[in-house]
Motif scaffolding. Structure first.
Motif, PDB file in Angstrom:
ATOM      1  N   SER A   8       0.825  -1.210   0.000  1.00  0.00           N
ATOM      2  CA  SER A   8       0.000   0.000   0.000  1.00  0.00           C
ATOM      3  C   SER A   8       0.857   1.257   0.000  1.00  0.00           C
ATOM      4  CB  SER A   8      -0.915   0.004   1.228  1.00  0.00           C
ATOM      5  OG  SER A   8      -0.133   0.051   2.402  1.00  0.00           O
ATOM      6  N   SER A   9       2.156   1.113   0.109  1.00  0.00           N
ATOM      7  CA  SER A   9       3.052   2.256   0.137  1.00  0.00           C
ATOM      8  C   SER A   9       3.629   2.520  -1.254  1.00  0.00           C
ATOM      9  CB  SER A   9       4.196   1.980   1.109  1.00  0.00           C
ATOM     10  OG  SER A   9       5.200   2.953   0.975  1.00  0.00           O
ATOM     11  N   PRO A  10       3.799   3.776  -1.645  1.00  0.00           N
ATOM     12  CA  PRO A  10       4.371   4.077  -2.950  1.00  0.00           C
ATOM     13  C   PRO A  10       5.883   3.939  -2.991  1.00  0.00           C
ATOM     14  CG  PRO A  10       3.783   6.093  -1.849  1.00  0.00           C
ATOM     15  CD  PRO A  10       3.308   4.964  -0.972  1.00  0.00           C
ATOM     16  N   ALA A  11       6.535   3.615  -1.874  1.00  0.00           N
ATOM     17  CA  ALA A  11       7.989   3.501  -1.851  1.00  0.00           C
ATOM     18  C   ALA A  11       8.514   2.484  -2.857  1.00  0.00           C
ATOM     19  CB  ALA A  11       8.474   3.171  -0.446  1.00  0.00           C
ATOM     20  N   VAL A  50       1.780   9.355   3.506  1.00  0.00           N
ATOM     21  CA  VAL A  50       2.163  10.712   3.884  1.00  0.00           C
ATOM     22  C   VAL A  50       3.353  10.748   4.838  1.00  0.00           C
ATOM     23  CG1 VAL A  50      -0.127  11.654   3.475  1.00  0.00           C
ATOM     24  CG2 VAL A  50       0.474  10.891   5.764  1.00  0.00           C
ATOM     25  N   GLN A  51       3.718   9.622   5.416  1.00  0.00           N
ATOM     26  CA  GLN A  51       4.856   9.595   6.329  1.00  0.00           C
ATOM     27  C   GLN A  51       6.103   9.015   5.671  1.00  0.00           C
ATOM     28  OE1 GLN A  51       3.364   7.520   9.768  1.00  0.00           O
ATOM     29  NE2 GLN A  51       2.332   9.337  10.523  1.00  0.00           N
ATOM     30  N   MET A  52       6.280   9.298   4.392  1.00  0.00           N
ATOM     31  CA  MET A  52       7.488   8.848   3.698  1.00  0.00           C
ATOM     32  C   MET A  52       8.683   9.608   4.267  1.00  0.00           C
ATOM     33  SD  MET A  52       6.441   6.526   1.712  1.00  0.00           S
ATOM     34  CE  MET A  52       7.859   6.259   0.687  1.00  0.00           C
ATOM     35  N   PRO A  53       9.846   8.989   4.297  1.00  0.00           N
ATOM     36  CA  PRO A  53      11.014   9.664   4.871  1.00  0.00           C
ATOM     37  C   PRO A  53      11.481  10.827   4.004  1.00  0.00           C
ATOM     38  CG  PRO A  53      11.635   7.557   3.911  1.00  0.00           C
ATOM     39  CD  PRO A  53      10.148   7.632   3.856  1.00  0.00           C
ATOM     40  N   ALA A  54      12.264  11.694   4.601  1.00  0.00           N
ATOM     41  CA  ALA A  54      12.824  12.830   3.874  1.00  0.00           C
ATOM     42  C   ALA A  54      13.614  12.312   2.682  1.00  0.00           C
ATOM     43  CB  ALA A  54      13.720  13.653   4.797  1.00  0.00           C
TER      44      ALA A  54
END
Length: 150
Positions: A8-11, A50-54
């Protein structure tokens, strides 16, 4: 690779856009679309996006907002200077005009229906225009019941 994209994450999508390219190409923009699942109605997906790392920029749209994600992608492509960008801008202008016309028409229809309901309702003493009983309160000065305004 396909298991990564099921996340579910776009990473995973961001990770696969440029790492294996030679010569290195600039990373592609990533748009995260939170998907509603059985539990939490997509809030878990939204928070993971929305909580992807910098250093990992991800545009995020609303839960189940695939249509808006597509429109955002078209706007990104339309920001260029080539012929495709010019054509896309023209299509976006037409789309916005049609969307505005549709919203205006729906608003007019709603206002018409509301006015018909209030015009046809029996508004005699003690009856609410929508058929609900009127609420009454006590006038604190005279201790007499008073009808609340509608």
């Amino acid at each position: 690779m396909s298991a990564d994209f099921a996340s579910s994450s776009p990473a995973p999508a961001e990770r696969h856009t440029c790492r294996a390219c030679w010569p290195p190409s600039p990373p592609l923009p990533v748009i995260g679309v939170p998907v509603p699942l059985k539990t939490l109605d997509g809030m878990d997906s939204l928070l993971s996006i929305v909580q992807m790392p910098a250093g990992v920029p991800v545009a995020t749209v609303s839960i189940a907002g695939a249509r808006n994600a597509g429109l955002l992608a078209v706007r990104m492509l339309a920001s260029g200077t080539d012929d495709l960008a010019v054509r896309l801008r023209d299509h976006l202008i037409t789309f916005a005009r049609e969307l505005n016309d549709t919203a205006t028409r729906k608003g007019e229809n709603l206002r018409q229906k509301v006015s018909e309901v209030f015009a046809s309702a029996n508004t005699s003493e003690g009856e609410h225009p929508l058929g609900r009983p009127r609420m009454t309160t006590m006038n604190q000065n005279t201790r007499q019941p008073r009808r609340s305004p509608d």
